[in-house]
Design a protein around this motif. Sequence first.
Motif, PDB file in Angstrom:
ATOM      1  N   LYS A  58      27.117-111.062  97.220  1.00  0.00           N
ATOM      2  CA  LYS A  58      26.471-110.677  98.473  1.00  0.00           C
ATOM      3  C   LYS A  58      26.482-111.845  99.442  1.00  0.00           C
ATOM      4  CE  LYS A  58      21.961-110.650  99.222  1.00  0.00           C
ATOM      5  NZ  LYS A  58      20.518-110.326  99.250  1.00  0.00           N
ATOM      6  N   LEU A  84      29.765-102.302 100.933  1.00  0.00           N
ATOM      7  CA  LEU A  84      28.491-101.780 101.431  1.00  0.00           C
ATOM      8  C   LEU A  84      27.870-102.815 102.348  1.00  0.00           C
ATOM      9  CD1 LEU A  84      26.090 -99.698 101.285  1.00  0.00           C
ATOM     10  CD2 LEU A  84      25.207-101.082  99.384  1.00  0.00           C
ATOM     11  N   THR A  86      24.120-103.294 104.268  1.00  0.00           N
ATOM     12  CA  THR A  86      22.775-102.812 104.579  1.00  0.00           C
ATOM     13  C   THR A  86      22.222-103.623 105.741  1.00  0.00           C
ATOM     14  OG1 THR A  86      21.680-104.302 102.991  1.00  0.00           O
ATOM     15  CG2 THR A  86      22.361-102.122 102.200  1.00  0.00           C
ATOM     16  N   ARG A 105      18.658 -99.546 106.837  1.00  0.00           N
ATOM     17  CA  ARG A 105      19.717 -98.555 107.011  1.00  0.00           C
ATOM     18  C   ARG A 105      21.004 -99.124 106.413  1.00  0.00           C
ATOM     19  NH1 ARG A 105      15.634 -96.553 108.229  1.00  0.00           N
ATOM     20  NH2 ARG A 105      15.094 -95.289 110.074  1.00  0.00           N
ATOM     21  N   THR A 106      21.961 -98.260 106.175  1.00  0.00           N
ATOM     22  CA  THR A 106      23.291 -98.720 105.785  1.00  0.00           C
ATOM     23  C   THR A 106      24.227 -98.556 106.983  1.00  0.00           C
ATOM     24  OG1 THR A 106      23.870 -96.531 104.932  1.00  0.00           O
ATOM     25  CG2 THR A 106      22.953 -98.130 103.364  1.00  0.00           C
ATOM     26  N   LYS A 108      27.120 -96.948 108.745  1.00  0.00           N
ATOM     27  CA  LYS A 108      27.924 -95.723 108.711  1.00  0.00           C
ATOM     28  C   LYS A 108      29.352 -96.030 109.134  1.00  0.00           C
ATOM     29  CE  LYS A 108      28.222 -91.090 110.750  1.00  0.00           C
ATOM     30  NZ  LYS A 108      27.574 -90.122 111.680  1.00  0.00           N
ATOM     31  N   SER A 138      23.425 -95.632 109.627  1.00  0.00           N
ATOM     32  CA  SER A 138      23.488 -94.355 108.918  1.00  0.00           C
ATOM     33  C   SER A 138      22.498 -93.333 109.468  1.00  0.00           C
ATOM     34  CB  SER A 138      23.213 -94.574 107.427  1.00  0.00           C
ATOM     35  OG  SER A 138      21.972 -95.252 107.249  1.00  0.00           O
TER      36      SER A 138
END
Length: 286
Positions: A58, A84, A86, A105-106, A108, A138
């Motif tokens: 990460k 991913l 976030t 949120r992630t 989109k 997202s």
Amino acid sequence: MLDAEEIQPIQAIRNHPRCGITNSRIPRIVGGNTTSPHSVPWQALLNMFHTSGGIFRKTTCGGSLINENWVITASHCVSNKPILVTVELGRHNITAKETYTKQIRTAKSIFRHPISQHKDSYSDIKDLDGDIALIKLSAPVTINNFVRPICLPAANDTFNKFNLCKVSGWGRTAGQQSHILRYANLPILNRKLCNSTFSYDGQITSNMLCAGYMQGYTGACFGDSGGPMSCRHRPNAVLSGYSNRWYLAGVVSGGRSCGRKHYPSVYANVTAAPIYRWLLNILGNN
């Protein structure tokens, strides 16, 4: 001589009615200091998750909320195709739960500026040209006292040493990453000064801003990348209803080490025509 793109008028990006409003007064302190909780409510914390050689890792960056659905960050923060991303908002102490204020949120969709979208490694300052990206969330965030967007300037706005500007983030200080959001007031410097032979020697383009102190001491550092350079407009520079608000003048991009003498921090220039037109296009068509 200016090219045709730079002299044609550019439509202003519409701002959120509550943009650029802080919850408390930020004192003018030259060195880095901790912010009052939630006094930079547009500050985002980005977590990028990657896999490499079977190892899961990460990385973190900063970002700026510009409306309920979009965050601006640095293009190099989202290079190498993270699996991913976030986005955390309403944060102050990232080691605390902050359940009451935090919104997560992630990503989109991720849009990197065309100048930088194919770059996955950065060996010199010139590689940071066009170092800006947009993240569509997202789901919309809730705008409240802890989460608010920053205002976007108009394309013809200019920021210089007469503006009060600050950079904020959870980047390194005294060799360690800060868990409390910190800020520093920094002056925007003349591009010619930053392009002098004893500084960046011509590598700062019109798509970049240079801010800080030639003597070093303070500036953006590792972990601050993608975060905001927030500036107030000079009095009477904009309509009175927006004159006491904060605007996104730049996005933390890089530099030569942290607070190094003769090498102030470098930022993506939000009002540069190639960047502003791209922002307008992505926001208007997605």
